[in-house]
Design a protein around this motif. Structure first.
Motif, PDB file in Angstrom:
ATOM      1  N   SER B 436       0.798  -0.963   0.023  1.00 57.06           N
ATOM      2  CA  SER B 436       0.062  -0.287   0.358  1.00 57.06           C
ATOM      3  C   SER B 436       0.805   1.558  -0.111  1.00 57.06           C
ATOM      4  CB  SER B 436      -0.949   0.256   1.265  1.00 57.06           C
ATOM      5  OG  SER B 436      -0.061   1.018   2.332  1.00 57.06           O
ATOM      6  N   PRO B 437       0.405   2.260   0.029  1.00 58.95           N
ATOM      7  CA  PRO B 437       1.064   3.018  -0.415  1.00 58.95           C
ATOM      8  C   PRO B 437       1.500   3.541   1.052  1.00 58.95           C
ATOM      9  CG  PRO B 437      -1.214   4.096  -0.844  1.00 58.95           C
ATOM     10  CD  PRO B 437      -1.032   2.444  -0.233  1.00 58.95           C
ATOM     11  N   ILE B 438       0.932   3.200   2.116  1.00 58.98           N
ATOM     12  CA  ILE B 438       1.472   3.396   3.240  1.00 58.98           C
ATOM     13  C   ILE B 438       3.047   2.872   3.369  1.00 58.98           C
ATOM     14  CG2 ILE B 438       1.255   3.129   5.794  1.00 58.98           C
ATOM     15  CD1 ILE B 438      -1.203   2.119   5.526  1.00 58.98           C
ATOM     16  N   THR B 439       3.557   2.329   2.783  1.00 61.52           N
ATOM     17  CA  THR B 439       4.503   1.219   2.522  1.00 61.52           C
ATOM     18  C   THR B 439       5.572   1.320   1.076  1.00 61.52           C
ATOM     19  OG1 THR B 439       4.377  -0.719   1.719  1.00 61.52           O
ATOM     20  CG2 THR B 439       3.961  -0.849   3.818  1.00 61.52           C
ATOM     21  N   GLY B 440       4.447   2.056   0.413  1.00 59.17           N
ATOM     22  CA  GLY B 440       5.515   2.523  -1.092  1.00 59.17           C
ATOM     23  C   GLY B 440       6.515   1.233  -1.874  1.00 59.17           C
TER      24      GLY B 440
END
Lengths: 732, 732
Positions: B436-440
């Motif tokens: 996800s964008p959280i981990t990129g």
């Protein structure tokens, strides 16, 4: 002690340099002038900004010419239907109006939600294609100086026409920027860095996750908090399998200040990286099975569905409005099915969506007790829905729909390929009948089963939820949830079960050396605003119970008798499923009857499911109280759409479906909403390591005396002459 | 009164003539010299012999040159595996031996079963490909002068090596000839014919069904009885919708004598034929939906499975023996899966089959109370499995397997296309993970889900049961039952619900004018002889229960804890499923552990199901007592394979799974058999008229710590270059 502070600084510096060299955007740019890097807080500290380069395997979507075209289209997009989501131009306009609103222009703010405020239901119901569009309004949820505000922005008058304060309890959905910044904020804390280094982890290998805190009492009041837990990504993309166990950082989400560091796992080794990477490119052992020949769903004349004006899906006897949503993921509206006798388009469901998820882990210890996620209201189920992978997430003939969302500063961005729509054929049978040798009639009538699937896949950190809305020609809607992705695991000193004392509770299963898969539940609660041939509907429990015959009445002692109970009020419709006290659950329109006098209806048909067994007074269960029953029916209320409440983050359970239902409003012959919760207990097993094969369950919305007779009787069978002629691509 | 007896005779005569003109065989001739017409009792009286011509729409399979070839192959067929079914040559040899056996050569007899007697399990387990075949033996169940005899015929020594008497209670499975003759026998009774004519039915339009009587007391003792109910086929192929309600003929199956005629429905009209015919050719109303473009599962390089020596199926990581069976339908044996780490072929299941069905109708009145079918033991689930319809019952790439069965005189015949085997791909996802964008991290790894399906469809008169055994590459076996076909309906004087008095119990739903769909249940009980890495296994209930935390222990009040209970004896393993007291149910091999020390196992995972609620002392429930629990585990016993007993017809429940389990044998670390019952409650609705869209449910056998880790990790994703290039056939 001070000297160890220098090393982390070196790593940080290194990170900055690596970032500056390789930084890439993680969402598609809606238009070239839009600078996403700043906005996303993916600033110099984030280890993610380097890691994403390390693990990049595919060209970024922005480089795909087809996607660029799609983005151009988004810029030109205009709404056609009252329920169409806000376009890029509309979001920009809302932002302009919002920024000039007195409260905002003088304060610092973050936007946590900026979506269409759907017009009142009666207006939408009376709107017809060709009518002028209904007034376009946006609902903006913003945190301003730490307080939630809800503003209604009118696009026609360019004004904020309503301004409410948010809940005194919970907070709005986190922004992606909240989650992102939480992952690097601890690195500004020297104690944290020291702790990491003491565990033998290079800061460059650190991967941290933002974990919603839930609410457990005073500690979580009046402050937006988050917990951060970290992993080592050394030697694997699957850092989830390498927890730095026992280390939890409590962070203030607004000040980014470390409130507390708890580190109780120094004795627990970081599990090995070996055999955890799941990327195809990282596999270096033999497959150990005969590889499969290519297989594909083929439609040489193309798909049978069409999508009009970006959002109206038409297929076979179905029509519905489909849109992406940052919180729910997928919203299906105005689902209507064509009557098989009259050809009339008839209303089935006004709106259906994934309202909330509740995922409690079953470990009460320090580093685990708070893991009781509510993935829609805390993380944004739609925000976490990543671009689907064509040919693998959806078959070849799929259509992909993009999401247009607003970032924390209100600027729009495009989440490409967020939803796919495709026709599915698995070789299954829609209906069949053969005559048997007993009758001797040479009849074999069989119809293949073809369905239309709307799919999204939300990756809420480790877990991947695949949500399918599957429409059948016989009028059935199947809602299926698949769970895949990666387990949230716990580190342990144990390498083998023979070392674990008999009396010790592992809270899960030993999956590999030093890795425990912790037991957890998943509940996915669906909001289903059924409108069966109109809005005024009733909920009927058709109970099947044993009836004993009278002496001498029959050679049979017993049989099952169906009894209809119409629910008068909401409490009558709080349903716990019982295998030994079974019922059917109908939503009917008692004002409309079939030719022979049955009320028209749809029933909700549960499949395999699980119920929450937690103490109803346990804080997480108070917040997840919408899982106290499998079925609820409430009076339609525009503001009651999110089962855990609008402001779920750190909520105290004050605004859940369970609270609304206790009002016990009349629901007979009213506009009613059906709620269904699909549940899973998950005791992990070694097959879930290092990635989980998909586990699915589903429930159905099924016509029951809705049609006069079988609606697919007149569908043709398959004929050889209609099927495609195919060659291997390599030979083409 | 006597004069009315002449008219039926005229009709009979007419029937004879029509029959002689048009008679056709309903099964394929195994070889040209074999005269099936006589054998099947499809003699001059049967209205079916005329009707089958009336409704014939497709050329008979015998004319298909491909099938002729298949038949030739059957004649030349020899067994290769100890579990291979008897070949045509072997059946003929058994028949020769049987006919020369003293008891038989001097008596009249009918053969009710003539199948391979499988060698003892240890012999089969130690047999390897290339070894000499184990001694071939047949088990023959015959009725000789009204008594059941079970003979074991040894093919090598050409001798009857064992001769037992059958049960003093029940009778063997009916033959097709029993059922067929029951449908015309009443026509020899003048009273019956008069009754029919009094109802205004032409005898040429009569369609009658043989309905097993069940057992309700003395009346059903010491005599093989059957009940016959009749329908009008005037104006429709779907005579099931036109019951001559209330008319039941009790018949002696051996003497074909009418014992009793009960006619309590003179006041009930025969429902109209209009809108009941389901054949595609008979449809003349518009479809009312957009027709679907052709869709197909395509494999340009062909299927990935192979079938060796007629019966060994090999696909991906699976190998198993597959054979048709007259009673069970499909038998899967020696199912083995290849270990994803070592490549070793590991045992999962020694044998799996549909052991019995129980279908009680919920109407205690005269013409309905006895309808409590046991479709395997009474009718032969395999005998009723009709040839599958290619492209509609199974997709294009399917392989079809024929059944070779013995008729009542012992002569072999071929049921062509009885089972199909195909690979299925529905667009579903085997496993996936996106970062996800959280981990990129730019990771999107997705694997499509492709499965292997073994399918049969049994048409037990009106009902069609589709049974799928679906094998997944992740080691899971899904057993799915689909219900389709036609309802067994009841005539009623009512044309509209508004005429039905409030207090009247219809025992079902008014589906159309004068047609009630009667409430009923379906139970399908599976025999699953699990052999997890060997025969000595244990059954473990892994119970999930709420654990309350101690004060001060945790901010959480509660969590779920898993506790393992190993079943010591059979009674410990009598399981009723409970939503609020959930468990997992493992079959493990406690002698074999994974690297980290978990016992290897498979679990049975229930899906949606239903439980029988009938009084346990009700005669049908005594006979169907194997449905008293959803799960049972018994000690392996070669003779305990049929859950309702070997001699089910008119049985009294003396030999059911429930009786065996009460012996309470030790089952820990023993060779054990798992039994699972899949249930359905069916309250019919108008959508089930005049034919039912398929309703399915399933359960899974799923590896649980059987593999060291995810067994499909190394499977490749789909690539565009591998997919086929297809054109519409019309353009080809």
């Amino acid at each position: 002690m001070e000297s160890t502070g220098f090393l982390p600084f070196l790593f940080l510096l290194l990170s900055v340099l690596l970032f500056l060299l390789f930084t890439r955007l993680w969402v598609d740019l809606p238009y070239p002038s839009f600078d996403k890097a700043e906005l996303l807080g993916c600033s110099s500290y984030s280890p993610w900004c380097t890691s994403k380069n390390r693990f990049q395997s595919k060209p970024h979507l922005i480089r795909n010419p087809e996607n660029t075209k799609l983005q151009r289209n988004h810029n030109a997009q205009v709404p056609h239907h009252p329920l169409d989501p806000l376009t890029i131009q509309e979001i920009n306009k809302v932002l302009t109006i919002f920024l000039s609103y007195p409260l905002i222009s003088s304060s610092s703010f973050t936007i946590h939600s900026l979506v269409l405020q759907e017009p009142e239901k009666p207006l939408v119901l009376s709107w017809k294609k060709g009518d002028p569009l209904l007034p376009r309004r946006a609902s903006v949820v913003a945190l301003v100086n730490g307080k939630s505000h809800v503003l209604t922005v009118d696009l026609d008058s360019s004004q904020v026409i309503r301004h409410d304060l948010g809940s005194p309890f919970g907070y709005p959905m986190m922004t992606i920027e909240d989650m992102n910044s939480a992952t690097w904020a601890p690195l500004a804390d020297a104690n944290f860095n020291r702790t990491i280094l003491n565990r033998g982890i290079n800061l460059a290998d650190l991967a941290c996750l933002p974990i919603s805190t839930g609410w457990y009492g005073k500690k979580e009041e009046n402050r937006r908090l988050i917990k951060v837990q970290c992993y080592s990504m050394e030697g694997t993309a699957n850092f989830y399998m390498r927890p730095i166990e026992g280390l939890t950082v409590l962070l203030d989400m607004d000040t980014r200040e470390v409130v507390e560091i708890s580190d109780k796992g120094q004795h627990i080794p970081i599990p090995q990286a070996a055999n955890t990477d799941y990327r195809y490119a990282a596999q270096n052992k033999p497959l150990r099975m005969k590889p499969l020949n290519p297989i594909s769903i083929e439609q040489p004349k193309g798909p049978s569905f069409s999508i009009e004006n970006e959002h109206m899906v038409k297929w076979a006897n179905w029509e519905f409005h489909l849109k992406p949503d940052p919180r729910a993921g997928v919203i299906i509206s105005r689902a209507m099915v064509r009557d098989s006798e009259t050809g009339e388009l008839r209303s089935v469901m006004y709106k259906g969506l994934t309202s909330e998820l509740f995922v409690p882990y079953m470990d009460p210890t320090d580093a685990w007790y708070f893991k009781t996620y509510m993935d829609a209201g805390e993380y944004g189920f739609g925000l976490q829905a990543m671009p689907l992978d064509p040919l693998n997430d959806c078959p070849r003939n799929a259509y992909y729909m993009d999401g247009v969302f607003a970032a924390a500063d209100g600027k729009p961005y495009v989440r490409s390929n967020m939803i796919c729509v495709f026709e599915s054929y698995a070789g299954d049978i829609g209906w069949r009948h053969s005559e048997s040798p007993i009758t001797g009639m040479e009849i074999r009538e069989v119809r293949p089963k073809v369905t239309l699937v709307v799919r999204m896949a939300a990756s809420v950190a480790n877990y991947d939820y695949i949500v399918d809305w599957e429409f059948q020609t016989d009028g059935l809607i199947r809602i299926k949830v698949g769970l895949s992705g990666i387990l949230m695991v716990k580190g342990t000193p144990y390498g083998n079960m023979n070392k674990v004392p008999q009396e010790e509770d592992l809270y899960g299963t030993l999956l590999s050396e030093n890795v425990i898969g912790v037991i957890h539940d998943h509940y996915i609660t669906f909001y289903l605003d059924m409108d069966i041939d109109g809005s005024d509907n009733s909920f009927v429990k058709v109970n099947l119970a044993r009836q004993d015959t009278l002496p001498g009445e029959s050679p049979r002692k017993s049989y099952l008798k169906a009894t209809r109970h119409v629910a008068k009020t909401e409490k009558d419709a709080q349903i716990k499923l019982k295998l030994y006290d079974p019922s059917e659950f109908h939503v009917i329109n008692s004002n409309k009857k079939t030719r022979v006098g049955n009320p028209v209806g749809y029933k909700v048909v549960p499949g395999g499911t699980a119920a929450s067994l937690l103490d109803h007074q346990d804080p997480p269960q108070l917040r997840g109280a919408f899982t106290n029953n499998q079925i609820w029916v409430t009076r339609y209320n525009r503001s009651e759409q999110w089962a855990g409440g609008v402001f779920v983050y750190q909520s105290q359970g004050e605004d859940t479906l369970a609270v609304w239902s206790e009002r016990n409003r009349p629901i007979e012959n009213k506009d009613i909403v059906l709620w269904y919760t699909l549940g899973f207990h998950h005791i992990p097993c070694q097959e879930d390591f290092p990635i989980m094969p998909t586990v699915s369950s589903s429930f159905d919305l099924k016509p029951v005396n809705f049609f006069e007779s079988n609606p697919v009787l007149r569908m043709p069978p398959n004929y050889e002459k209609d099927l495609p002629v195919c060659r291997p691509a390599a030979a083409a």
